[in-house]
Motif scaffolding. Sequence first.
Motif, mmCIF file in Angstrom:
data_model
loop_
_atom_site.group_PDB
_atom_site.id
_atom_site.type_symbol
_atom_site.label_atom_id
_atom_site.label_comp_id
_atom_site.label_asym_id
_atom_site.label_seq_id
_atom_site.Cartn_x
_atom_site.Cartn_y
_atom_site.Cartn_z
ATOM 1 N N CYS A 138 1.064 -1.091 -0.162
ATOM 2 C CA CYS A 138 0.394 -0.230 0.168
ATOM 3 C C CYS A 138 0.887 1.425 -0.093
ATOM 4 C CB CYS A 138 -0.309 -0.147 1.422
ATOM 5 S SG CYS A 138 -1.714 -1.233 1.366
ATOM 6 N N VAL A 139 0.744 2.174 -1.329
ATOM 7 C CA VAL A 139 1.594 3.087 -0.699
ATOM 8 C C VAL A 139 1.143 4.341 -1.411
ATOM 9 C CG1 VAL A 139 3.945 1.966 -1.761
ATOM 10 C CG2 VAL A 139 1.825 3.117 -3.412
ATOM 11 N N ARG A 140 1.523 5.643 -0.779
ATOM 12 C CA ARG A 140 0.503 6.999 -1.130
ATOM 13 C C ARG A 140 0.492 7.100 -3.131
ATOM 14 N NH1 ARG A 140 -1.688 10.400 -3.158
ATOM 15 N NH2 ARG A 140 -1.938 12.358 -2.349
ATOM 16 N N GLU A 141 1.248 6.528 -3.290
ATOM 17 C CA GLU A 141 1.472 7.173 -5.210
ATOM 18 C C GLU A 141 2.588 6.162 -5.912
ATOM 19 O OE1 GLU A 141 2.739 11.022 -5.801
ATOM 20 O OE2 GLU A 141 1.832 10.729 -7.700
ATOM 21 N N THR A 199 -3.578 5.627 -1.039
ATOM 22 C CA THR A 199 -3.334 4.720 -1.390
ATOM 23 C C THR A 199 -3.845 4.618 -2.716
ATOM 24 O OG1 THR A 199 -3.874 4.111 1.166
ATOM 25 C CG2 THR A 199 -2.810 2.538 -0.714
ATOM 26 N N ASP A 200 -2.288 3.991 -3.159
ATOM 27 C CA ASP A 200 -2.895 3.579 -4.479
ATOM 28 C C ASP A 200 -1.966 1.221 -4.302
ATOM 29 O OD1 ASP A 200 -2.505 6.152 -5.915
ATOM 30 O OD2 ASP A 200 -1.066 5.957 -6.547
ATOM 31 N N GLY A 201 -3.028 0.696 -5.006
ATOM 32 C CA GLY A 201 -2.693 -0.881 -4.804
ATOM 33 C C GLY A 201 -3.328 -1.503 -5.390
ATOM 34 N N GLY A 247 -3.647 1.711 5.454
ATOM 35 C CA GLY A 247 -3.462 1.130 4.187
ATOM 36 C C GLY A 247 -4.683 0.796 3.308
ATOM 37 N N ASN A 248 -5.345 1.801 2.458
ATOM 38 C CA ASN A 248 -6.916 1.757 1.726
ATOM 39 C C ASN A 248 -6.769 1.807 -0.163
ATOM 40 O OD1 ASN A 248 -9.973 1.265 1.982
ATOM 41 N ND2 ASN A 248 -9.965 4.001 1.517
ATOM 42 N N PRO A 249 -6.716 1.357 -0.826
ATOM 43 C CA PRO A 249 -6.169 0.917 -2.025
ATOM 44 C C PRO A 249 -7.533 0.352 -2.670
ATOM 45 C CG PRO A 249 -5.938 -1.752 -0.932
ATOM 46 C CD PRO A 249 -5.836 -0.704 -0.358
ATOM 47 N N GLN A 306 0.893 1.464 4.691
ATOM 48 C CA GLN A 306 1.189 2.314 4.087
ATOM 49 C C GLN A 306 1.825 3.214 5.042
ATOM 50 O OE1 GLN A 306 -1.690 4.600 1.910
ATOM 51 N NE2 GLN A 306 -0.634 6.067 1.620
ATOM 52 N N SER A 344 -4.338 8.067 -6.169
ATOM 53 C CA SER A 344 -3.511 9.493 -6.297
ATOM 54 C C SER A 344 -3.470 9.780 -7.175
ATOM 55 C CB SER A 344 -1.531 8.799 -6.095
ATOM 56 O OG SER A 344 -1.291 8.749 -7.000
#
Lengths: 380, 314, 350
Positions: free
Chosen positions: C14-17, C207-209, C302-304, C178, C114
């Motif tokens: 899970c990442v911010r961008e 989150t991106d995922g 973390g919320n994709p 994340q 994002s």
Amino acid sequence: MRPAAVVGTGQTHHAAKRLDVSMAGLCREAIDRAMADAGVDWPDIDAVVLGKAPDLFEGVMMPELFLADALGAVGKPLLRVHTAGSVGGSTGNVAASLVQSGVHDRVLAVAFEKQSESNAMWALSVPTPFTMPVHAGAGGYFAPHVRAYIRRAGAPEHVGAMVAAKDRRNGSLNPYAHLKQPDITVESVRASTMLWDPIRYDETCPSSDGACAVVISAEPTSSRAAWIRATAMRTEPTTFAGRDQVNPQAGRDAARALWQQAGITDPLSEVDAAEIYVPFSWFEPMWLENLGFTDVGQGWKLTEAGETEIGGRLPVNPSGGVLSSNPIGASGLLRFAEAAMQVMGTAGDHQVDGARVALGHAYGGGSQFFAMWVVGSERP
Amino acid sequence: MTRPLSAPLDVGFDYTRSTGPTLGRFLSDLRRRKVTGIRGSDGRVHVPPLEYDPVTAERLSEFVDVAATGVVRGWSWIPEPLEGQPLDRPFAWALIQLDGSDTSLLHAVDAGTPDQMATGTRVRVRWRDERVGAITDIECFELSDGPAADPVEADDVTMVTTPVNLHYTHSASPTEDPFLRGLMDGRLIAQRCPACSKVYFPPRPACPTDGVPTTEQIELSDRGTITTFCVVNVPFLGQRIPPPYVSAYVLLDGADIPFLHLLLGVAPEDVRMGMRVEAVWKPREEWGPTMRNIDHFKPSGEPDASFDSYSQHL
Amino acid sequence: MRDVAVVGFAQTPCVRETDGTTNGVEMLVPIFHEVLGSLGLTKSDIGFWCSGSSDYLAGRAFSFVSAVDAIGAFPPIMESHVEMDAAWALYEAWVKLLCGEIDTALVYGFGKSSAGHLRRVMAMQLDPYVVTPLWPDSIGLAGIQARVGIEAGFWDERAMASVAARSRAAALSNPLAQLSGNVSVDELLASDYVADPLRRHDCAPITDGAATIVLAAGDRARELCERPAWITGFEHRVDSPSFGARDLLTSPSTVAAGKAAGADGVEVAELHAPFSHQEILLRQALGLGDITVNPSGGVLAGNPMFAAGLARIGEAARRVHDGSASKVLGHATSGPLLQQNLVCVMEGRE
């Protein structure tokens, strides 16, 4: 897998702009007709499946959420299917699987598009950075593939016009059709403006507001039922090296699986009516071949011989088809519902006499998503 | 590795919504500085009016006049308003139960500071001067226990226009990036799939038949073959050149997949499947990370390719 | 009915961008390889594919179409897509397996939140005639619900912060999270409001995922997995969109889905609660008492979007796979203020 049947169908009066209704009102016009046709009421419905093409068309993200009251879905399971232009067909198939699996006894499938809320051409061509703009517009994507078909099959130029004239005449027999042109002729189609050579104006589908609904049940609710004998869905990428864009493998695979599941060995003899997704006239012969009704390169001969007219060997699109009404997200479910109407004997003036087995077909994307079903009057 | 190229993508459209009779009545009345609810199957008066009952799914039809004054039933504070919201200064989102209604309407309250807001606070509608028959005819609510403005006459509305403006950042994929950067130098960079060896131009995030990223870069020439085409005779929204013109699939020499581009420099009736073509580039100073650097293709004058040489690309 | 189980699960960090495209291909390719590889399968072993994603999240029509490139969908595949969180794609695949035509299915969801401005994008889910034109943002709306609960005595800001602190601490054991760490409730309560009464920690991050699950039926599940997570209850319901007429302190759709799915006796639950107070609400609606909730950290870590609900089911199934629990629950939500809810109950068998 237990049997399931269509026990009721309903659709709106399709038009370029249904300015008299909201999105909810449009859906309910079809739903109320389908439920009345089935003789069921809201407590009889276990779940609802909604199909619709891209959310950008109406400018609502996941519109089934705001439509939950109108769909009678509150307190029930609600699914939203989106498989591009084939979505109406996929909606029917997903609803069928909910009953066939034994999860539910009775399911309402609904599909709609209210194209007049925006402009589909805009929604499909939002200029994405770095992406080559399409110089061709809606029909321009498919016209080169039509040209390739004509070249490969050696088809005479008037076959496309024959399909258009037939479907529009059929549409004049359908009280719900958007376009009704009883006086159209092959000559008048050929005289219409050439839009995307080789596709003429009268050979293209309209842009419609409309909805369709069907009730699918494990047990009949009246003396009429269209038993679902087979369903099939197949997908392939939009483009890839060596892809056959004229006769896509996904469509051939889906058809083969469909006929096998339905126990049909000779589709041309055993199917009494076909509702095939034909947004541009030439797709009738192309899909006749893709579906295995004829050998490759022979589809146009069936059309040219008049065998796809009502009264012919395989009536294709007796309802007038997509060429007469095209509420995009609903167009596939309309094909499926019209096939059911044929075997239920409820097709009115466009009824094919004695139809007992019928095909409903939908495709979408760049001819890459296929959804089909076969319905019959006999309980399996 | 550098980050792939990215650029803004704006999605904007003014949606035209036909309201139908129920919402049409509500919006027409807002234009008249009146608020109308509808009675549900359980007897509750809903504001805004619901078209269909949440319990029975039946169509609702009994309109009920309610007041333009009411009580805050719940709220949150927005210190930094976002684009399109009713106020451009800090405000409260509130669920407001209007007098005569049994449910709550969502709108903004112009309370100045959060310490002015409280559940149970009385508020009234601040009407917009120019009303068109939209929920935004209510500019916002204001803190007041006084009466609201009197209704006025206005025509019915049956349509409401809803502008949608969303802003995105569109990124190219890592495989697309060298292709785009190549275009900035006038080079045509394709990629070969490590599994099937097919050459993709433009490159894709993954080979569509093998599901693996393409890695090997190949530079192609700017010559190729028309596989199929159509003649565009129709004007449409966003069109760049006047019809008629030819939109054609071009299979570059050495590529395994054709792409759509413009074909000019030849009368549409003289275009053939199999025609050999070459790129006509825009002036170098106009180049960017886009296939638009190629203005169009034109016939190269070579003999036509045989049908067999491109028939598997149709 | 046939027995169907979750046999495989994979998700991206899970990442911010992310750097990739909105069609998800770059995120999906590695997790397809991971989940298929872990089961010793190839794409041709999969009988049905089903995905969940959103065009509005991506900012363009048909954004899901290119995602099938990640599969390598030729020869053609049996495939479908829902414009919903992929938890509902899992439901469609489960129904397909129950029909008996196929024995395996791969389900995936992806979202690049994002790319757009998520708080505004989510306003597009509201009533398009009388709500969306005001552009109510998702956090502002959730803030109203949180305050109603605070004033009714259902929770308070400290209880909400405790949910956030526990989630981040739990996420320390989740390398894909994340947000993780040991933070004190007092520290969290010292931060500013984003939308009073919500602070940053009360809201799931952007989150991106992507996530993917493999389902299998009967003997095929037993072949593929030592301890399959057998689905013993799978239900979803929707509530009225009219949140001004709804009791915001309960979730009838969650209550009904939980009851029908047989939530009694679960040992671990993964709840899809994008706001801290919603975890408290959901825990109550499902009658979970004080069992362990969100050992992965949940979506507050973390919320994709469009994959997060599916990932909850995958995270819950993982507790069965590793033998640490015998009855688990995965939950997914969709729509404003918990309008639509799904519950998947899974059990291990000896």
